[in-house]
Every structure is written in structure tokens, then in C-alpha cells.
Design a protein around this motif. Structure first.
Motif, PDB file in Angstrom:
ATOM      1  N   ASN A  35       0.826  -1.203   0.000  1.00 12.02           N
ATOM      2  CA  ASN A  35       0.000   0.000   0.000  1.00 12.02           C
ATOM      3  C   ASN A  35       0.863   1.258   0.000  1.00 12.02           C
ATOM      4  O   ASN A  35       1.585   1.528   0.951  1.00 12.02           O
ATOM      5  CB  ASN A  35      -0.903  -0.016   1.239  1.00 12.02           C
ATOM      6  N   TYR A  36       0.810   2.007  -1.108  1.00 11.25           N
ATOM      7  CA  TYR A  36       1.520   3.285  -1.211  1.00 11.25           C
ATOM      8  C   TYR A  36       0.865   4.094  -2.330  1.00 11.25           C
ATOM      9  O   TYR A  36       0.236   3.546  -3.234  1.00 11.25           O
ATOM     10  CB  TYR A  36       3.013   3.070  -1.525  1.00 11.25           C
ATOM     11  N   ARG A  37       0.982   5.415  -2.238  1.00  9.55           N
ATOM     12  CA  ARG A  37       0.414   6.268  -3.281  1.00  9.55           C
ATOM     13  C   ARG A  37       1.220   6.121  -4.573  1.00  9.55           C
ATOM     14  O   ARG A  37       2.453   6.063  -4.530  1.00  9.55           O
ATOM     15  CB  ARG A  37       0.403   7.726  -2.821  1.00  9.55           C
ATOM     16  N   VAL A  38       0.509   6.043  -5.684  1.00  8.90           N
ATOM     17  CA  VAL A  38       1.193   5.876  -6.969  1.00  8.90           C
ATOM     18  C   VAL A  38       1.933   7.162  -7.323  1.00  8.90           C
ATOM     19  O   VAL A  38       1.557   8.249  -6.874  1.00  8.90           O
ATOM     20  CB  VAL A  38       0.206   5.507  -8.094  1.00  8.90           C
ATOM     21  N   PRO A  39       2.999   7.079  -8.119  1.00  4.78           N
ATOM     22  CA  PRO A  39       3.789   8.279  -8.433  1.00  4.78           C
ATOM     23  C   PRO A  39       3.061   9.261  -9.339  1.00  4.78           C
ATOM     24  O   PRO A  39       2.212   8.877 -10.153  1.00  4.78           O
ATOM     25  CB  PRO A  39       5.030   7.714  -9.142  1.00  4.78           C
ATOM     26  N   LYS A  40       3.409  10.528  -9.190  1.00  8.31           N
ATOM     27  CA  LYS A  40       2.920  11.558 -10.104  1.00  8.31           C
ATOM     28  C   LYS A  40       3.771  11.493 -11.372  1.00  8.31           C
ATOM     29  O   LYS A  40       4.998  11.408 -11.301  1.00  8.31           O
ATOM     30  CB  LYS A  40       3.048  12.937  -9.455  1.00  8.31           C
ATOM     31  N   SER A  69       7.940  16.593  -5.098  1.00  3.99           N
ATOM     32  CA  SER A  69       6.481  16.449  -4.994  1.00  3.99           C
ATOM     33  C   SER A  69       5.969  15.025  -5.170  1.00  3.99           C
ATOM     34  O   SER A  69       4.764  14.794  -5.140  1.00  3.99           O
ATOM     35  CB  SER A  69       5.735  17.396  -5.951  1.00  3.99           C
ATOM     36  N   GLN A  70       6.862  14.051  -5.341  1.00  8.31           N
ATOM     37  CA  GLN A  70       6.391  12.671  -5.357  1.00  8.31           C
ATOM     38  C   GLN A  70       5.893  12.303  -3.950  1.00  8.31           C
ATOM     39  O   GLN A  70       6.446  12.753  -2.951  1.00  8.31           O
ATOM     40  CB  GLN A  70       7.510  11.698  -5.749  1.00  8.31           C
ATOM     41  N   PRO A  71       4.860  11.486  -3.842  1.00 11.73           N
ATOM     42  CA  PRO A  71       4.386  11.066  -2.523  1.00 11.73           C
ATOM     43  C   PRO A  71       5.502  10.410  -1.719  1.00 11.73           C
ATOM     44  O   PRO A  71       6.257   9.594  -2.250  1.00 11.73           O
ATOM     45  CB  PRO A  71       3.275  10.061  -2.854  1.00 11.73           C
ATOM     46  N   ALA A  77      12.457  11.041   2.030  1.00  6.35           N
ATOM     47  CA  ALA A  77      11.224  11.072   1.240  1.00  6.35           C
ATOM     48  C   ALA A  77      10.322  12.230   1.645  1.00  6.35           C
ATOM     49  O   ALA A  77       9.717  12.893   0.793  1.00  6.35           O
ATOM     50  CB  ALA A  77      10.477   9.747   1.405  1.00  6.35           C
ATOM     51  N   ASP A  78      10.218  12.484   2.944  1.00  7.90           N
ATOM     52  CA  ASP A  78       9.387  13.589   3.430  1.00  7.90           C
ATOM     53  C   ASP A  78       9.873  14.922   2.873  1.00  7.90           C
ATOM     54  O   ASP A  78       9.070  15.774   2.476  1.00  7.90           O
ATOM     55  CB  ASP A  78       9.395  13.634   4.960  1.00  7.90           C
ATOM     56  N   PHE A  79      11.187  15.095   2.826  1.00  4.26           N
ATOM     57  CA  PHE A  79      11.749  16.352   2.324  1.00  4.26           C
ATOM     58  C   PHE A  79      11.406  16.555   0.853  1.00  4.26           C
ATOM     59  O   PHE A  79      10.875  17.605   0.466  1.00  4.26           O
ATOM     60  CB  PHE A  79      13.268  16.372   2.506  1.00  4.26           C
ATOM     61  N   LEU A 125       6.048  18.078  -9.944  1.00  7.60           N
ATOM     62  CA  LEU A 125       5.189  17.209 -10.729  1.00  7.60           C
ATOM     63  C   LEU A 125       3.715  17.362 -10.377  1.00  7.60           C
ATOM     64  O   LEU A 125       3.353  18.053  -9.428  1.00  7.60           O
ATOM     65  CB  LEU A 125       5.618  15.753 -10.514  1.00  7.60           C
ATOM     66  N   CYS A 126       2.870  16.677 -11.158  1.00 12.04           N
ATOM     67  CA  CYS A 126       1.432  16.690 -10.893  1.00 12.04           C
ATOM     68  C   CYS A 126       0.823  15.383 -11.369  1.00 12.04           C
ATOM     69  O   CYS A 126       1.467  14.602 -12.076  1.00 12.04           O
ATOM     70  CB  CYS A 126       0.765  17.878 -11.585  1.00 12.04           C
TER      71      CYS A 126
END
Length: 210
Positions: free
Chosen positions: A54-59, A147-149, A186-188, A195-196
Motif C-alpha cells: 500500500n503506497y500512493r502511486v507516483p505523479k 512532490s512525489q508522494p 522522502a518527506d523532504f 510534478l502533478c
């Protein structure tokens, strides 16, 4: 560990950039828009999550064209483990991959602005290739990280660390990064802008600030 590029590597990256730019110029973004329709089901939905793990998909909107082609090739060859992405990428020709990449690239994403927050020490391993804010890559086949998750970045780093993602450059670099530093890193980068999601590219052809 701080990764430094050797003169030979820099020359090689320069040649690669020239070849990549030539390939990108021949791509057809209009055809890519049609081909990329299936991408929007996941990458066009803000905060859409991969089921397992479970992780957000990349922009993908605004990402470097050559990197997108490289990533699709890696999924097609099984060098990146993801059944759905393998099934999608394996059906595409080289020309179709280039067209999709040209469309998703749009106008190149959101330009770099002031860095948000204080970079943790671990980012020093990343900046030589990805830029101080994750938005200025040393070559076009390197990805923008800005801006990647954060959970996607952590997932990708773990896959490089374990060897599930096969990339000789990242394998060497990630070996010098402690896994306990992945989250801060990753947080930084997730707080920076670049990206979007692909819905913005589909609607306006460019990424917009939130």
C-alpha cells in the motif's frame, strides 16, 4: 556517503542527454494523449494508492521524458516488479512509449522555487543526480523527485535497496544510505514542487501549483 560524478560519467551523461533530446523531439504527444488514457485510472487520481503493498502511486505529469521511457522499459522487461505495469508496458512499442512520455511531460512541470524545509543529511547522496530540491536532474533519464508522494519514494528506495528494482547506478548509491533515513529523505522531497497527477496534463497540458 556523498555520491560524486566522475568526469567520465559526466561526459557519458552529456552524450545520453543529446541522444535523449533527439529521441524526444521525434515523439508525438498527441498520439501519446490517446495511448495514455489507461494511465489516468491510477495516476490521474490524486492520492490514489496501490493495493498491495500500500503506497500512493507516483505523479507522472511534468516528469522527464527520457526517464518515463526508461521506466516503461524497466517494467516491460521485469526490471521493476509490478504485474499491472508490466502488463501495460509490455504491449507498447518503443515509439508508443516515447509518445506517451512526450504527452505526460507536458510543459516540463512546475519550475524550481525556494527549497521548502531543511534537507536532512541523507539527501546529500541524492543531490548530485536529482538536484538540491529534486527538480533539477543531471540528465534527462534521471527522475524528478520533487512532490512525489513520500510513501512512494520510500517504497522505491526499499526496492532498490533489496534489488527488486534493478538499476546499477541506484544499486551502488543506495548501498550507502541507511534504511532508517529513507522516511526523512522522502518527506523532504515530497514537500518540494515539480510534478502533478496526469489529470492536469490531460486538461491543460501542464502542471499547476496547488
Amino acid at each position: 556517503m556523498t555520491f560524486r560524478l566522475s568526469p567520465v560519467t559526466v561526459i557519458g551523461l552529456g552524450l545520453l542527454a543529446a541522444v535523449s533530446a533527439s529521441t524526444a523531439s521525434a515523439a508525438d504527444a498527441a498520439k501519446g494523449k490517446v495511448l495514455a488514457y489507461t494511465c489516468h485510472g491510477c495516476h490521474g487520481v490524486p492520492d490514489y494508492k496501490n493495493a498491495y503493498p500500500n503506497y500512493r502511486v507516483p505523479k507522472l505529469g511534468g516528469q522527464n521524458e527520457a526517464y518515463l521511457v526508461s521506466a516503461l522499459n524497466a517494467y516491460a522487461k521485469g526490471e521493476r516488479p509490478h504485474p499491472t505495469m508490466h502488463a501495460q508496458a509490455a504491449t507498447l512499442t518503443d515509439e508508443e512509449k516515447a509518445d506517451i512520455a512526450a504527452f505526460l511531460h507536458g510543459d516540463g512541470g512546475i519550475p524550481s522555487k525556494e527549497v521548502v524545509g531543511t534537507p536532512p543529511p541523507a539527501t546529500q547522496t541524492c543531490v548530485a543526480c536529482h538536484g538540491a530540491d529534486g527538480n533539477k536532474t543531471v540528465a534527462p533519464d534521471y527522475p524528478k523527485l520533487a512532490s512525489q508522494p513520500a510513501d512512494y519514494i520510500v517504497h522505491a528506495l526499499k526496492d532498490y535497496k533489496s534489488g527488486k528494482r534493478k538499476n546499477p547506478i541506484m544499486a551502488g548509491i543506495i548501498s550507502g544510505v541507511d534504511e532508517k533515513d529513507f522516511q526523512a529523505l522522502a518527506d523532504f522531497f515530497s514537500k518540494q514542487q515539480a510534478l502533478c497527477t496526469t489529470d492536469q496534463i490531460r486538461k491543460t497540458g501542464k502542471c499547476q501549483t496547488e
